[in-house]
Scaffold this motif. Structure first.
Motif, short mmCIF file in Angstrom:
data_model
loop_
_atom_site.label_atom_id
_atom_site.label_comp_id
_atom_site.label_asym_id
_atom_site.label_seq_id
_atom_site.Cartn_x
_atom_site.Cartn_y
_atom_site.Cartn_z
N THR A 1 0.87 -1.18 0.00
CA THR A 1 0.00 0.00 0.00
C THR A 1 0.90 1.23 0.00
O THR A 1 2.06 1.16 0.38
N HIS A 2 0.38 2.34 -0.43
CA HIS A 2 1.19 3.55 -0.53
C HIS A 2 0.69 4.64 0.43
O HIS A 2 0.64 5.83 0.08
N ASP A 3 0.35 4.19 1.63
CA ASP A 3 -0.15 5.11 2.65
C ASP A 3 0.87 6.19 3.02
O ASP A 3 0.49 7.28 3.46
N TYR A 4 2.15 5.86 2.85
CA TYR A 4 3.19 6.75 3.39
C TYR A 4 4.06 7.37 2.30
O TYR A 4 5.21 7.74 2.54
N ASP A 5 3.49 7.48 1.11
CA ASP A 5 4.23 8.07 -0.01
C ASP A 5 4.69 9.50 0.29
O ASP A 5 5.79 9.90 -0.10
#
Length: 285
Positions: free
Chosen positions: A87-91
């Motif tokens: 997942t890219h929650d912290y991009d």
């Protein structure tokens, strides 16, 4: 009672590991933290060029580190921006720092993921065994430290106070002796001076609780080496030389040598007599 230095807290433990890893890895930026209430709180950062990852909190199962925690294995995103398996929650935090390649290594203790260490590069960089090895060592070091701390806390909670020693049953006394022997074996693997001091304090507490003699080792001018005491503590549990050697990672002949030396210092002709005298002197519980 002698005051002990304050033990290194969790944040300090991770900070030391991150700083050491930053010096030994080829990755320019290193950060990490331990799990608390379902999230990893990044408390240590080395080499960052911005403040994007300051105070980053990663939920278990989310992002690269969260996935590594769930799977209990390292995870690599060679091109973080286009990685499709996370997942890219912290991009905003990771890409804000300009990280291209991100490597996450979970800190696992007794089958439980306790935290994660990240190594990042601002350009795509392959990660082979040689590059990954320092991160594995750092995670293992933290894991070992946490395991020992857990055991120390467990033993400390179980150890009765001297006031509770009145009427101590034979079974309870035997439990104390087993705890003492286990703590001695743990202490032999510890490098941290503060942690060794805490272990020694627990050992003294156990011998005080179980002791029933009036003579001290100091008064009797008896000084056993740490290894002699380790061997004698195992003897007190009825272990054979072979069993003691296996427990302490010593050769059987070496165990025999330590035992003979301890017996001589205690002026005892048998191992049983040596254990009895050591208990009377407050060297063993």
């Amino acid at each position: 009672m002698t005051a002990l230095a304050a033990p290194e807290n969790d944040a300090q433990l991770v900070s030391r590991a991150v700083d050491d890893l930053a010096r030994s890895t080829r990755f320019p930026v290193v950060f990490g933290g331990l799990e608390s209430q379902g999230s990893v709180h990044v408390t240590a950062i080395a080499g960052a060029r911005s403040h994007s990852i300051d105070d980053l909190v990663v939920r278990i199962g989310r992002g690269l580190g969260g996935a590594a925690m769930v799977e209990k294995r390292p995870r690599l995103a060679l091109d973080y921006r286009t990685a499709r398996t996370i997942t890219h929650d912290y991009d905003r935090a990771i890409l804000g720092e300009g990280i291209s390649t991100l490597f996450a290594v979970p800190i696992v203790t007794d089958g439980r993921a306790r935290g994660v260490l990240y190594c990042g590069s601002w350009s795509q960089a392959p990660v082979g065994d040689l590059v990954a090895r320092p991160a594995f060592r750092a995670a293992d070091a933290i894991s070992t430290e946490l395991r020992i701390r857990d055991e120390v806390q467990r033993r400390l909670a179980l150890a009765p106070t001297p006031e509770a020693a009145t009427g101590l049953s034979a079974a309870a006394r035997e439990d104390l002796r087993e705890s003492f022997a286990e703590l001695r074996s743990i202490a032999a693997t510890v490098d941290d001076a503060d942690l060794r001091a805490r272990l020694a304090a627990i050992e003294r507490r156990l011998t005080t609780v179980a002791g029933d003699g009036a003579t001290s080792a100091k008064d009797a001018d008896v000084q056993l080496s740490p290894r002699e005491l380790d061997v004698l503590a195992c003897c007190a549990l009825g272990s054979t030389n072979a069993e003691i050697g296996a427990a302490l990672s010593l050769k059987e002949g070496t165990v025999k040598s330590y035992l003979q030396s301890a017996m001589a210092k205690l002026d005892a002709s048998t191992r049983h007599a040596a254990v009895t005298r050591a208990r009377r002197l407050g060297l063993l519980p």
